[in-house]
Enzyme design. Structure first.
Site, PDB file in Angstrom:
ATOM      1  N   GLU A  67     -41.889   2.779  18.640  1.00 32.74           N
ATOM      2  CA  GLU A  67     -41.266   2.487  17.343  1.00 32.74           C
ATOM      3  C   GLU A  67     -41.147   3.719  16.455  1.00 32.74           C
ATOM      4  O   GLU A  67     -40.424   3.704  15.455  1.00 32.74           O
ATOM      5  CB  GLU A  67     -42.052   1.379  16.620  1.00 32.74           C
ATOM      6  CG  GLU A  67     -43.335   1.805  15.933  1.00 32.74           C
ATOM      7  CD  GLU A  67     -44.534   1.976  16.850  1.00 32.74           C
ATOM      8  OE1 GLU A  67     -45.645   2.197  16.340  1.00 32.74           O
ATOM      9  OE2 GLU A  67     -44.367   1.889  18.087  1.00 32.74           O
TER      10      GLU A  67
ATOM     11  N   CYS B 185     -50.434   1.910  21.787  1.00 34.38           N
ATOM     12  CA  CYS B 185     -51.587   2.654  21.269  1.00 34.38           C
ATOM     13  C   CYS B 185     -52.871   1.828  21.427  1.00 34.38           C
ATOM     14  O   CYS B 185     -53.358   1.668  22.539  1.00 34.38           O
ATOM     15  CB  CYS B 185     -51.334   3.088  19.828  1.00 34.38           C
ATOM     16  SG  CYS B 185     -52.460   4.385  19.261  1.00 34.38           S
TER      17      CYS B 185
ATOM     18  N   HIS C  93     -46.044   5.844  20.682  1.00 35.53           N
ATOM     19  CA  HIS C  93     -45.438   4.831  19.818  1.00 35.53           C
ATOM     20  C   HIS C  93     -43.919   4.794  20.008  1.00 35.53           C
ATOM     21  O   HIS C  93     -43.212   5.625  19.436  1.00 35.53           O
ATOM     22  CB  HIS C  93     -45.748   5.138  18.346  1.00 35.53           C
ATOM     23  CG  HIS C  93     -47.174   4.924  17.970  1.00 35.53           C
ATOM     24  ND1 HIS C  93     -47.634   3.732  17.458  1.00 35.53           N
ATOM     25  CD2 HIS C  93     -48.253   5.749  18.056  1.00 35.53           C
ATOM     26  CE1 HIS C  93     -48.936   3.831  17.233  1.00 35.53           C
ATOM     27  NE2 HIS C  93     -49.335   5.040  17.593  1.00 35.53           N
TER      28      HIS C  93
END
Length: 204
Positions: free
Chosen positions: A183, A79, A181
Site C-alpha cells: 500500500e 508486515c 508494504h
C-alpha cells in the site's frame, strides 16, 4: 468481500484505498463474524508483535483468522501480518504467535541502521500468483526492525538484502504475506493488491 482486519494497528485506510484503486471490494472491520464470512482476509500492521497479538486476542480475532486460513480462504499478511503467522517473536521477550507456520521472528543484528526503512528490492525465489505482473528485483517500501526465520524454507517466495539476506515474502497455498508494504509501494504495490484480488476471484 475482502475483510481488512482492524485491530487498532496499521495503515488500514491506505490498504483499503489501494484495493479501491484497483477495483477490488475490501472492507475494514474488527468483527470476527465479518472475518469468518469474508471471501478473503487481509491483515496489515505496523508496530510491536506483542501488542498485535494482544489486540487480536482481545477482539476475538485470532481464532477467526486461523479458521479462515485453515478453510483455504486467501490470506494476505502485510508486515506484522506476516510476522504473527509464525510460532513466536523475540521482540520484548518471547511472545507466541498464531503458529500457522513454524519459525520465529528475530531482530536485525547488523551494522546498518535499524529499523530497515525505505525502498529495497525483492528477489523472487518462487513466484506467487499475486506477483504475476511484478518483475523480479522490483523495489518495495519497508519499515521494520524484525524479520521472519521460517523453519520450512519451501514457503519462502522472496528475499531481500539488508546487512544480511532475509525473508521478505512467503507463500503457501492460500497464504501470501510480505514484509514490505504494497500500500506504500506505488504502482508495483497496486499490482500486488490487484494480483491478490484476482486470486480471490479465481478461488471463489
Amino acid at each position: 468481500m475482502i475483510a481488512i482486519v482492524d485491530y487498532g494497528m496499521g495503515n488500514l485506510r491506505s490498504v483499503e484505498k489501494g484495493f479501491q484503486k484497483v477495483g477490488v471490494d475490501a472492507k475494514v472491520t474488527s468483527s470476527p463474524k465479518d472475518v469468518e464470512n469474508a471471501r478473503a482476509v487481509v491483515l496489515p500492521g505496523v508496530g510491536a508483535f506483542r501488542d498485535c497479538i494482544r489486540n487480536l486476542t482481545e477482539l476475538s480475532l485470532t481464532e477467526a483468522i486461523a479458521k479462515s486460513i485453515q478453510k483455504g480462504k486467501p490470506y494476505l499478511g502485510i508486515c506484522l501480518g506476516l510476522q504473527v503467522l509464525f510460532s513466536e517473536s523475540e521482540e520484548f521477550g518471547r511472545c507466541k504467535g498464531l503458529d500457522i507456520f513454524r519459525g520465529k521472528v528475530v531482530r536485525f543484528q547488523i551494522s546498518e541502521k535499524v529499523p530497515h526503512m525505505g525502498w529495497n528490492n525483492v528477489k523472487i525465489a518462487r513466484r506467487p500468483p499475486i506477483f504475476s505482473a511484478v518483475p523480479d528485483d522490483s523495489f518495495f517500501y519497508f519499515v521494520h526492525s524484525y524479520y521472519v526465520v521460517p523453519d520450512d524454507k519451501e514457503i519462502v517466495s522472496g528475499t531481500s538484502d539488508y546487512g544480511l539476506t532475509f525473508t521478505s515474502m512467503i507463500w503457501k497455498d492460500n497464504v501470501f504475506a510480505t514484509q514490505f508494504h504494497p500500500e506504500k509501494s506505488q504502482s508495483l504495490g497496486l499490482k500486488v493488491l490487484s494480483g491478490f484480488g484476482e486470486f480471490v476471484k479465481k478461488s471463489s
